[in-house]
Design an enzyme around this catalytic site. Structure first.
Site, PDB file in Angstrom:
ATOM      1  N   LYS A 179       0.836  -1.373   0.229  1.00 28.67           N
ATOM      2  CA  LYS A 179       0.433   0.241   0.215  1.00 28.67           C
ATOM      3  C   LYS A 179       0.883   0.874  -0.257  1.00 28.67           C
ATOM      4  CE  LYS A 179      -3.784   1.981   2.390  1.00 28.67           C
ATOM      5  NZ  LYS A 179      -4.694   1.730   4.228  1.00 28.67           N
ATOM      6  N   SER A 209      -9.168   1.999   2.940  1.00 29.53           N
ATOM      7  CA  SER A 209      -8.462   3.180   2.314  1.00 29.53           C
ATOM      8  C   SER A 209      -7.477   1.853   1.558  1.00 29.53           C
ATOM      9  CB  SER A 209      -7.711   4.612   3.271  1.00 29.53           C
ATOM     10  OG  SER A 209      -6.759   3.620   4.054  1.00 29.53           O
ATOM     11  N   SER A 256      -9.910  -0.334   7.319  1.00 28.62           N
ATOM     12  CA  SER A 256      -9.265   0.820   6.314  1.00 28.62           C
ATOM     13  C   SER A 256      -8.087  -0.741   5.631  1.00 28.62           C
ATOM     14  CB  SER A 256      -7.947   1.719   5.752  1.00 28.62           C
ATOM     15  OG  SER A 256      -8.590   2.862   6.289  1.00 28.62           O
TER      16      SER A 256
END
Length: 483
Positions: free
Chosen positions: A79, A155, A179
């Site tokens: 990520k 996210s 997330s």
């Protein structure tokens, strides 16, 4: 193995070590899929040259009869936020940082590469990971591969979408309110939010004491619970760079294959907190019924939480303050003014929420937070795990400009992220939570559930996750598997 796309991490690593597949062949297959699915915006930066060098090293080791580790030659994505690889762009989802290059490897990348992983690149995230739609001014929005009109969640949406589309085998994410689990629900994959301190973090040049209010954690996502457990074992363990990291506990991978009959499960359809869409309630209820049919003891039980208004106010006060503190450090470090920078409107408004907070009032929000902790502990004193839906709605529209639903099951809600999910409560309490697919709606949209356990009981939540996967398998439901 004819096609590496969709194979498990263990199967790929075994095949590469045995010489049945070359790591370069596996890499090429995934790079081709990434190129063929650019419309997903799942990847921000693909690092082909570095990945090819790592794949060649894996093949050379296999030829020499050596093993690089459990992820020998396996493609992994990271990520584009707290995880970073030296020499590779680390944008944090910010257009103003489009050219920022990480100077050091994060501890996550160190551990993945030490296990033999091939890092494919970085995945999309909203600016500073601030919301549950993966959409930013740098990369655009990322949809779920199941329907391009709906969000991959956030996210860690880029990571989840990449998995569901067969672009990677394992991916990493982070979670301060959902997330990891929200994208898992939107993209029909599995993940785990570990107990605070189990997976260390080492933010480059930022406050490392900021992660406790509410608890911010790192964790893996994968298409199977087995791969989530494997990745978790590799990432977990103490590191002196993280002041909150805790001593090692035994690996979980060899403790997740247990009969469902061993577990007692409290099931709450809505945490008695907020409305849940009927199709979500029905789908998750069906998965829980299957778990009971497999032998688990299941009772419907709601924790005695504070009201939604009181608890969400406490969460937003603490997460807003945490977000504002990090944003201020980034402004100072990189010379960014978030009032005028090229970011979505929700970024400065979230920062403003934190900057206007009163320190004493924010600290006193730990009172309802404590009540929530006590309520979850009371349930877990009677049951091994607590199961709830992950989201209160199916995947919502993909673009931030569209907003969030303002009505759920005929009840008016505020149209804010906390309305849409049942995840954030457990970032306030710090309990470990596994997330797995529960099924799909009549329209084919993914629905997920979450499994909450006692602190440091990652093996238990992943064992229940495994039982659900066995009772209600989802491996054949990915778009690449159906085509």
């Amino acid at each position: 193995m004819d096609d590496p796309i969709g194979a498990s991490a263990t199967a790929l690593a075994d095949a590469i070590r045995a010489g049945e597949l070359s790591a370069e062949t596996v890499l090429d297959a995934h790079l081709d899929r990434i190129a063929d699915h650019e419309e997903l915006n799942a990847f921000v930066t693909v690092i082909e040259d570095s990945a090819r060098e790592q794949a060649r090293r894996a093949d050379e080791a296999a030829e020499a009869g050596e093993s690089l580790g459990p992820l020998h030659g396996v493609p992994v994505a990271i990520k584009d936020l707290m995880q970073r690889k030296a020499g590779v762009r680390n944008t944090l989802g910010l257009a103003p940082l489009s050219d920022h290059v990480a100077e050091t490897d994060s501890v996550t990348v160190e551990r993945l590469e030490a296990a033999g992983a091939v890092i494919l690149g970085t995945t999309n995230t909203p600016a500073l990971g601030h919301t549950i739609k993966t959409d930013n001014r740098l990369q655009g929005s990322t949809p779920t591969p199941f329907d391009d009109g709906h969000s991959a969640g956030g996210s860690s949406g880029g990571s989840a979408a990449a998995l569901a589309a067969g672009l990677t085998t394992i991916a990493t994410g982070s979670d301060i309110g959902g997330s990891l689990r929200v994208p898992a629900s939107c993209c029909h994959v599995a993940s785990i939010k570990p107990t605070f301190g189990r997976v260390p973090s080492d933010s480059e040049g930022l406050d490392r004491f900021n992660d406790h209010s509410p608890f911010l954690v790192l964790g893996p996502l994968a298409r199977s619970v087995e791969d989530v457990a494997l990745a978790y074992d590799l990432l977990a363990g103490p590191d002196d760079r993280d002041p909150f990291s805790v001593p090692e506990t035994p690996p979980v991978s060899d403790r997740i294959d247990r009969p469902a009959a061993q577990f007692s499960v409290a099931y709450s359809p809505d945490l008695d907190l907020q409305p849940v869409a009927p199709e979500v309630r029905e789908t998750v209820g069906g998965a829980v019924d299957d778990l009971a049919s497999a032998g688990a003891t299941v009772d419907e039980r709601d924790p005695d939480l504070p009201s939604y208004a009181e608890l969400s106010e406490a969460y937003m006060a603490q997460v807003g303050l945490s977000f504002a503190a990090i944003a201020t450090q980034i402004e100072e470090r990189f010379g960014i003014d978030f009032e005028t920078a090229d970011v979505v409107d929700t970024v400065p408004s979230t920062i403003a929420l934190g900057k206007s907070a009163d320190a004493l009032e924010t600290q006193l929000q730990n009172v309802p937070r404590t009540a929530a902790y006590d309520a979850i502990e009371a349930v877990l004193d009677e049951y091994d795990v607590l199961v709830t839906p992950t989201l209160t709605v199916p995947p919502y529209s993909r673009d931030l400009a569209d907003g969030y639903p303002t009505e759920i099951d005929g009840e008016e809600v505020m149209g804010v992220p906390t309305d849409q999910m049942l995840t954030w409560v457990f970032n306030m309490t710090g309990h470990p939570v596994a997330a797995v697919p529960a099924g799909r709606t009549d329209d084919g949209l993914p629905v997920g559930l979450q499994i909450v356990g006692r602190r440091y009981a990652e093996a238990d939540v992943l064992a229940v996750a495994t039982a659900i996967e066995e009772a209600r398998p989802w491996a054949a439901e990915y778009p690449f598997a159906e085509s």
